[in-house]
Design a protein around this motif. Structure first.
Motif, mmCIF file in Angstrom:
data_model
loop_
_atom_site.group_PDB
_atom_site.id
_atom_site.type_symbol
_atom_site.label_atom_id
_atom_site.label_comp_id
_atom_site.label_asym_id
_atom_site.label_seq_id
_atom_site.Cartn_x
_atom_site.Cartn_y
_atom_site.Cartn_z
ATOM 1 N N VAL A 93 0.928 -1.251 0.202
ATOM 2 C CA VAL A 93 0.018 0.126 0.176
ATOM 3 C C VAL A 93 0.912 1.281 0.042
ATOM 4 N N GLY A 94 0.665 2.125 -0.871
ATOM 5 C CA GLY A 94 1.607 3.236 -0.808
ATOM 6 C C GLY A 94 1.125 4.322 -1.734
ATOM 7 N N ALA A 95 1.166 5.606 -1.132
ATOM 8 C CA ALA A 95 0.886 6.963 -1.683
ATOM 9 C C ALA A 95 2.207 7.638 -1.878
ATOM 10 N N LEU A 96 2.585 7.678 -3.333
ATOM 11 C CA LEU A 96 4.020 8.052 -3.513
ATOM 12 C C LEU A 96 3.561 9.468 -4.116
ATOM 13 N N GLY A 97 3.411 9.399 -5.530
ATOM 14 C CA GLY A 97 2.928 10.742 -6.241
ATOM 15 C C GLY A 97 3.996 11.723 -6.633
ATOM 16 N N ASN A 98 5.105 11.276 -6.870
ATOM 17 C CA ASN A 98 6.463 11.765 -7.312
ATOM 18 C C ASN A 98 5.984 12.398 -8.802
ATOM 19 N N VAL A 100 2.609 11.547 -10.546
ATOM 20 C CA VAL A 100 1.247 12.069 -10.471
ATOM 21 C C VAL A 100 1.020 12.710 -9.241
ATOM 22 N N GLU A 101 0.993 14.234 -8.992
ATOM 23 C CA GLU A 101 0.999 14.525 -7.699
ATOM 24 C C GLU A 101 -0.397 14.360 -6.981
ATOM 25 N N GLN A 102 -1.411 14.301 -7.799
ATOM 26 C CA GLN A 102 -2.728 14.154 -7.240
ATOM 27 C C GLN A 102 -2.799 13.058 -6.372
ATOM 28 N N LEU A 103 -3.314 13.179 -5.106
ATOM 29 C CA LEU A 103 -3.277 11.942 -4.148
ATOM 30 C C LEU A 103 -3.916 10.624 -4.752
ATOM 31 N N HIS A 104 -3.367 9.661 -4.631
ATOM 32 C CA HIS A 104 -3.676 8.412 -5.068
ATOM 33 C C HIS A 104 -2.985 7.339 -4.444
ATOM 34 N N ILE A 105 -3.630 6.264 -3.916
ATOM 35 C CA ILE A 105 -3.075 5.348 -3.104
ATOM 36 C C ILE A 105 -3.285 4.047 -3.941
ATOM 37 N N HIS A 106 -1.707 3.359 -4.090
ATOM 38 C CA HIS A 106 -1.668 1.952 -4.753
ATOM 39 C C HIS A 106 -1.994 1.027 -3.665
ATOM 40 N N VAL A 107 -2.721 -0.026 -4.037
ATOM 41 C CA VAL A 107 -2.808 -1.124 -3.253
ATOM 42 C C VAL A 107 -2.786 -2.548 -4.201
ATOM 43 N N ILE A 108 -1.480 -2.993 -3.956
ATOM 44 C CA ILE A 108 -0.999 -4.025 -4.967
ATOM 45 C C ILE A 108 -0.908 -5.292 -4.229
ATOM 46 N N ALA A 109 -1.320 -6.503 -4.970
ATOM 47 C CA ALA A 109 -1.246 -7.631 -4.520
ATOM 48 C C ALA A 109 0.384 -8.307 -5.196
ATOM 49 N N ARG A 110 0.910 -8.593 -4.148
ATOM 50 C CA ARG A 110 2.455 -9.187 -4.647
ATOM 51 C C ARG A 110 2.808 -10.679 -4.130
ATOM 52 N N PHE A 111 3.694 -11.171 -4.967
ATOM 53 C CA PHE A 111 3.915 -12.653 -4.935
ATOM 54 C C PHE A 111 5.535 -12.865 -4.987
ATOM 55 N N ARG B 87 10.255 20.734 4.857
ATOM 56 C CA ARG B 87 9.628 21.227 3.640
ATOM 57 C C ARG B 87 9.990 20.794 2.503
ATOM 58 N N PRO B 88 9.638 19.477 2.415
ATOM 59 C CA PRO B 88 9.744 18.764 1.245
ATOM 60 C C PRO B 88 8.885 19.038 0.160
ATOM 61 N N HIS B 89 9.381 18.685 -1.022
ATOM 62 C CA HIS B 89 8.630 18.618 -2.160
ATOM 63 C C HIS B 89 7.379 17.839 -2.381
ATOM 64 N N LYS B 90 7.441 16.582 -1.537
ATOM 65 C CA LYS B 90 6.557 15.473 -1.489
ATOM 66 C C LYS B 90 6.705 14.624 -0.658
ATOM 67 N N LEU B 91 5.581 13.987 0.124
ATOM 68 C CA LEU B 91 5.818 12.915 1.084
ATOM 69 C C LEU B 91 5.496 11.722 0.252
ATOM 70 N N PRO B 115 18.703 11.525 -4.630
ATOM 71 C CA PRO B 115 19.277 10.553 -5.775
ATOM 72 C C PRO B 115 18.111 9.629 -6.303
ATOM 73 N N ALA B 116 16.885 9.270 -5.652
ATOM 74 C CA ALA B 116 16.090 8.171 -6.280
ATOM 75 C C ALA B 116 14.891 9.000 -7.016
ATOM 76 N N TRP B 117 14.914 10.286 -6.961
ATOM 77 C CA TRP B 117 13.961 10.952 -7.508
ATOM 78 C C TRP B 117 13.805 10.774 -8.948
ATOM 79 N N PRO B 118 12.585 10.458 -9.515
ATOM 80 C CA PRO B 118 11.331 10.380 -8.804
ATOM 81 C C PRO B 118 10.737 8.964 -8.664
#
Lengths: 147, 147
Positions: A93-98, A100-111, B87-91, B115-118
């Protein structure tokens, strides 16, 4: 299934417009109370994206407490739908947005057998779209699980 | 700052023990209501880890609704502490757990100059520990921001 994803009025929230890059890579699955649930069209990973339909959010902490609790419950629903259908080893589960900045939360099934394991899926390879029949079947199963 | 991180009784929850790999890579910052907050000792990224002290959790959807809401509020506090100081650009907020399965939520301050961006930070390079003086200063600032 289609619904007015791109321009939607939510109670007393402002008009919300889905980021066009999110719209391009996904297929809408269902509409929950605060969020739309999208399927990432990448057959490599069972992958949902929960997008709170509230204008102007970038980070998870931009949610006010009530919306945060509701969106938390919707992430939970998306997680349980993926578990019910795919029985994954782990959920990410992750909200990165680096990008696409609009808040969106990934939910991914991993194997352990997936190509990015145990690393994250973001940036780990090209997206491989579903075949049309497979896409329809996947959407239908997810819609049923999210009911 | 030290406290009984490795063996802690939480109300009517079972005994909780922090995963030794998490303990090895981090320094404890503070104790919140449901979670401990750890600093990832990687000077490349301002990086907190929120660990709900509830035995047996692997995925975010293993939290019951009340704990999910409380942990959501604690992720929010960790996010706002990082924003206040850096004061980050993104969390980036994420619960992956492909390697360390015990539920832990990363909260990471990101900058277009890092270094990992994006891309995501996980697996993006070797961890570079803080110098001792820098570590003490960072912990102190974060403890004040999390008060």
């Amino acid at each position: 299934m289609t619904f007015g994803l791109n321009l939607q009025e939510n109670g007393n929230h402002h008009l919300f417009e889905l980021d066009p890059r999110l719209a391009a890579d996904t297929t809408p699955i269902t509409q929950l109370d605060r969020s739309m649930v999208l399927l990432m069209r990448d057959q490599t990973y069972p992958w949902l994206i929960v997008v709170p339909q509230i204008e102007g959010l970038r980070d998870f902490d931009d949610l006010d407490p009530d919306d945060r609790n509701r969106v938390g419950a919707e992430i939970d629903r998306a997680s349980k739908a993926l578990k019910q259908i795919y029985r994954p080893h782990k959920l990410n589960v992750g909200a990165l947005g680096n990008i696409v900045e609009q808040l969106h939360i990934h939910v991914i099934a991993r194997f352990p057998s997936d190509p990015a394991w145990p690393g994250p899926v973001w940036g780990a390879g090209e997206r491989i779209d579903y075949a049309p029949g497979e896409l329809a079947k996947t959407c239908k199963a997810l819609q049923a699980a999210l009911k």
